[in-house]
Design an enzyme around this catalytic site. Structure first.
Site, PDB file in Angstrom:
ATOM      1  N   ASP A  46       0.842  -1.198   0.000  1.00 27.32           N
ATOM      2  CA  ASP A  46       0.000   0.000   0.000  1.00 27.32           C
ATOM      3  C   ASP A  46       0.880   1.252   0.000  1.00 27.32           C
ATOM      4  OD1 ASP A  46      -2.358  -1.478   0.187  1.00 27.32           O
ATOM      5  OD2 ASP A  46      -2.215  -1.579   2.368  1.00 27.32           O
ATOM      6  N   TYR A  74       7.443  -8.355   8.286  1.00 25.56           N
ATOM      7  CA  TYR A  74       7.139  -6.930   8.460  1.00 25.56           C
ATOM      8  C   TYR A  74       7.561  -6.431   9.839  1.00 25.56           C
ATOM      9  CZ  TYR A  74       3.878  -7.625   4.521  1.00 25.56           C
ATOM     10  OH  TYR A  74       3.315  -7.924   3.309  1.00 25.56           O
ATOM     11  N   ASP A  88      -5.102   2.656   9.112  1.00 28.16           N
ATOM     12  CA  ASP A  88      -3.758   3.234   9.183  1.00 28.16           C
ATOM     13  C   ASP A  88      -3.887   4.747   9.345  1.00 28.16           C
ATOM     14  OD1 ASP A  88      -4.091   4.468   6.617  1.00 28.16           O
ATOM     15  OD2 ASP A  88      -3.391   2.656   5.624  1.00 28.16           O
ATOM     16  N   ARG A 180      -2.667  -4.291   8.587  1.00 31.22           N
ATOM     17  CA  ARG A 180      -3.566  -3.270   9.145  1.00 31.22           C
ATOM     18  C   ARG A 180      -4.736  -3.922   9.869  1.00 31.22           C
ATOM     19  NH1 ARG A 180      -5.520   0.027   4.428  1.00 31.22           N
ATOM     20  NH2 ARG A 180      -5.004  -1.816   3.213  1.00 31.22           N
TER      21      ARG A 180
END
Length: 302
Positions: A46, A74, A88, A180
């Site tokens: 994203d 991540y 987010d 997210r």
């Protein structure tokens, strides 16, 4: 996507994607910077996220389908007490809570998010609904209903308390995991709300930060040849793929789309396996092992 303009460039470029750009924009930019005919990426990031975005060029794009399911890693930070519509910090605030969980409470719920879990992607995501991207519908104010999905969380580590209401984590997960959504769901389990304020991919399959190049650095180089020096060979991605060496004669047959005799199959391969056939270390084809033959399913002209 194929493009007639440009050179026949092959190989991998591991870009450290900056925040604020979507993956398609990075692909388009790097194709121009390397004056390449075609390229494509593994694993969409994203605009909010940064980090490892492997980009395949030329014939190497044929490998993408064989690598897209690989494990991702991540680093992310959750801010507790505020929820947004995108889960987010780019989104609009939708809820707040005065309750901020303690370190002990956070660590206690982590095991509940390890293993196979079910999650619903956020409304602002690239999932298609009736042929349209969810984020396009959400931006138009339409109610977006996305089916839940099962994903695998292999490892989730508590890293640090950055402030009273911010906590950082490290994650190793399967393809299709929405980090997210993970942050949002952890907050809900803790009896509060939350959203991500940072998301960085540190590994995509075999590609990690050791071979990355900052997009900004690539842009600052004056010459195309200088930029192409950062390309990794197509064969780099074969580290986690079974490899079978073939003769020059067999390589020529494969490149013409011809199947090979099963007699050359090594004992380590089983019927149904898909392996990379190489000749003198160069990738020739992806081959499916069958009872009566070895069939090429992707042929490379590198």
């Amino acid at each position: 996507m194929k493009h007639k303009k440009g050179d026949a460039v092959n190989g991998w470029l591991v870009i450290d994607k900056p925040e604020g750009m979507n993956s398609t924009a990075v692909v388009n930019l790097t194709r121009r910077l390397l004056n390449a005919q075609k390229n494509g990426h593994i694993g969409t990031l994203d605009p909010f996220a940064s980090g490892i975005l492997p980009i395949a060029f030329g014939e190497t794009t044929k490998l993408i389908d064989f690598l897209d399911d690989e494990t991702k890693e991540y680093e992310f930070t959750v801010e507790w007490g505020t929820a947004t519509d995108s889960a987010d910090s780019d989104g609009a605030i939708t809820a707040t809570s005065d309750y901020i969980p303690s370190e002990e409470e956070i660590k206690k719920i982590i095991p509940q998010f390890v293993g196979e879990i079910t999650q619903v992607p956020p409304a602002f995501c690239a999932v298609k609904i009736n042929g349209k991207r969810a984020y396009d519908l959400a931006r138009k104010g339409q109610v977006v209903t996305i089916p839940e999905r099962k994903v695998n969380i292999y490892k989730l580590d508590f890293c640090n308390t950055l402030s009273e209401n911010k906590t950082s984590f490290k994650l190793c997960c399967s393809k299709g995991t929405y980090v997210r959504s993970l942050g949002r769901d952890m907050a809900e389990k803790l009896g509060t709300v939350g959203h991500l304020v940072r998301l960085r991919r540190t590994r995509s399959g075999i590609f990690d930060q050791s071979s990355k190049i900052l997009l900004e650095n690539l842009q600052n180089m004056l010459y195309v040849d200088e930029r192409r020096k950062f390309l990794l060979p197509s064969e780099t991605s074969l580290r986690d793929i079974a490899v079978m060496a073939v003769s020059e004669a067999d390589a020529a047959k494969l490149k013409q789309g011809q199947a090979l005799s099963p007699k050359i199959r090594e004992n380590i391969f089983s019927v149904g396996d898909i392996v990379a056939a190489t000749c003198k270390g160069k990738l020739t084809a992806m081959v499916r092992i069958e009872e009566s033959r070895l069939s090429p399913i992707r042929v490379f002209n590198i």
